[in-house]
Design an enzyme around this catalytic site. Structure first.
Site, PDB file in Angstrom:
ATOM      1  CG  ASN A   9       7.062  14.592   5.770  1.00  0.00           C
ATOM      2  OD1 ASN A   9       6.737  15.573   5.426  1.00  0.00           O
ATOM      3  ND2 ASN A   9       6.060  14.053   6.538  1.00  0.00           N
ATOM      4  CE  LYS A  11       7.987  14.047  10.051  1.00  0.00           C
ATOM      5  NZ  LYS A  11       7.726  13.588  11.133  1.00  0.00           N
ATOM      6  CG  HIS A  98       2.255  12.965   8.567  1.00  0.00           C
ATOM      7  ND1 HIS A  98       2.236  13.079   9.655  1.00  0.00           N
ATOM      8  CD2 HIS A  98       3.234  12.253   7.750  1.00  0.00           C
ATOM      9  CE1 HIS A  98       3.727  12.476   9.976  1.00  0.00           C
ATOM     10  NE2 HIS A  98       4.218  12.001   8.950  1.00  0.00           N
ATOM     11  CD  GLU A 100       4.413  14.953  12.161  1.00  0.00           C
ATOM     12  OE1 GLU A 100       4.574  15.485  11.193  1.00  0.00           O
ATOM     13  OE2 GLU A 100       5.213  14.022  12.608  1.00  0.00           O
ATOM     14  CD  GLU A 170       4.192   7.873   7.962  1.00  0.00           C
ATOM     15  OE1 GLU A 170       5.342   7.975   7.599  1.00  0.00           O
ATOM     16  OE2 GLU A 170       3.550   8.752   8.190  1.00  0.00           O
ATOM     17  N   GLY A 176       9.135   9.801  14.363  1.00  0.00           N
ATOM     18  CA  GLY A 176       9.990  10.713  15.022  1.00  0.00           C
ATOM     19  C   GLY A 176      10.581  10.308  16.522  1.00  0.00           C
ATOM     20  CB  SER A 216      12.114   5.444  13.719  1.00  0.00           C
ATOM     21  OG  SER A 216      11.626   6.437  14.646  1.00  0.00           O
TER      22      SER A 216
HETATM   23  C1  PEP Z   1       7.209  10.693   8.927  1.00  0.00           C
HETATM   24  O1  PEP Z   1       6.656  11.683   9.593  1.00  0.00           O
HETATM   25  O2  PEP Z   1       6.415  10.419   7.989  1.00  0.00           O
HETATM   26  C2  PEP Z   1       8.206   9.777   9.417  1.00  0.00           C
HETATM   27  C3  PEP Z   1       8.424   8.651   9.010  1.00  0.00           C
HETATM   28  O3  PEP Z   1       9.065  10.565  10.340  1.00  0.00           O
HETATM   29  P1  PEP Z   1      10.409   9.869  10.715  1.00  0.00           P
HETATM   30  O4  PEP Z   1      11.202   9.215   9.742  1.00  0.00           O
HETATM   31  O5  PEP Z   1      11.104  10.890  11.346  1.00  0.00           O
HETATM   32  O6  PEP Z   1       9.967   8.980  11.983  1.00  0.00           O
END
Ligand code: PEP
Length: 253
Positions: A9, A11, A98, A100, A170, A176, A216
């Site tokens: 992703n 973003k 997601h 976000e 998630e 992040g 992460s």
């Molecule tokens: C995400 O936004 O789906 C995600 C897992 O981000 P990150 O790997 O940067 O934590």
């Protein structure tokens, strides 16, 4: 039996030239890498780069995915992108719900359900995200939150439809932040999600559904997380912006 999926992703990152360079690097790295035969790679760039990503994917071993889709079929919805448009670009997967989008754009479980319907009507696999925020985990409510998101977002689907869906767990506190769920924490929730799917659709169906971990995930922790029996891959944010890191994660199976 289940597909191993590593989805990147991107973003809202990268200019067009940077995006082309990343895809180019990814293709070169892929040519020189042997992945487990059941590992599927999905690349989800921003909308303006989907056509380019889709064209490149024809000569490579990854599939193009989108980060979002409209919950409406077509018409006067300024700024929106429909599932039919994605289908016309041969987009295979699309992230839905997601954290976000839930936090900044008011996406609810009902919106998620509507987007899943739009995608399935256009033969696109939804990657449906769920996961608790930090306060909910601290209050011990993670199972309750995930159960609601799965039930409200998915349980209107038929048994035939549910096998087209990919679930991504998630934990929002891990996205992040550099804080990863421990392999045991990931496994606990993944097994719980599978048990919910089994209760609704039967164990045979639940066994076919890939459940990805996101938050992460990086080359240094992917192997341990992917080794958990109910973790079928990853939804990768930051580490997907670098071809070598993304590929190292894909090789973690
Ligand atoms: C995400 O936004 O789906 C995600 C897992 O981000 P990150 O790997 O940067 O934590």
């Amino acid at each position: 039996m289940r597909k191993h999926i590593v989805a990147g992703n991107w973003k809202m990152n990268k200019t067009f030239e940077e995006a082309e360079e990343l895809i180019d690097n990814l293709m070169t790295t892929l040519e020189n890498t042997e992945l487990a035969p059941d590992t599927l790679m999905v690349v989800c760039p921003p909308f303006p780069y989907l056509e380019m990503c889709s064209e490149y994917s024809e000569d490579s071993y990854f599939l193009p995915g989108a980060q979002n889709v409209s919950d409406q079929e077509s018409g006067a919805y300024t700024g929106e992108v429909s599932a039919a448009m994605l289908q016309s670009l041969e987009i295979a997967y699309c992230i839905v719900g997601h954290s976000e989008r839930r936090a900044y754009y008011g996406e609810t479980d009902a919106t998620v359900a509507a987007k899943v319907d739009r995608l399935l009507a256009h033969d696109i696999h939804p990657i449906v995200c769920c996961g608790e925020v930090l306060q909910e985990r601290e209050d011990g409510r993670q199972l309750e939150v995930v159960e609601r998101q799965i039930r409200e977002g998915l349980f209107h689907l038929s048994a035939e439809q549910i096998t087209e869906v990919v679930v991504a767990y998630e934990p929002v506190w891990a996205i992040g932040t550099g804080k990863t769920a421990t392999p045991a924490q990931a496994q606990e929730i993944h097994a719980y999600i599978r048990s919910l799917l089994a209760k609704q659709y039967g164990a045979e169906m639940a066994d076919k559904i890939s459940i990805l971990y996101g938050g992460s995930c990086k080359p240094s922790n992917a192997r341990e997380i992917f080794a958990q029996p109910d973790v079928d891959g990853g939804l990768i944010g930051g580490a997907a912006l670098n071809a070598e890191d993304f590929m190292a994660i894909a090789k973690a199976f």
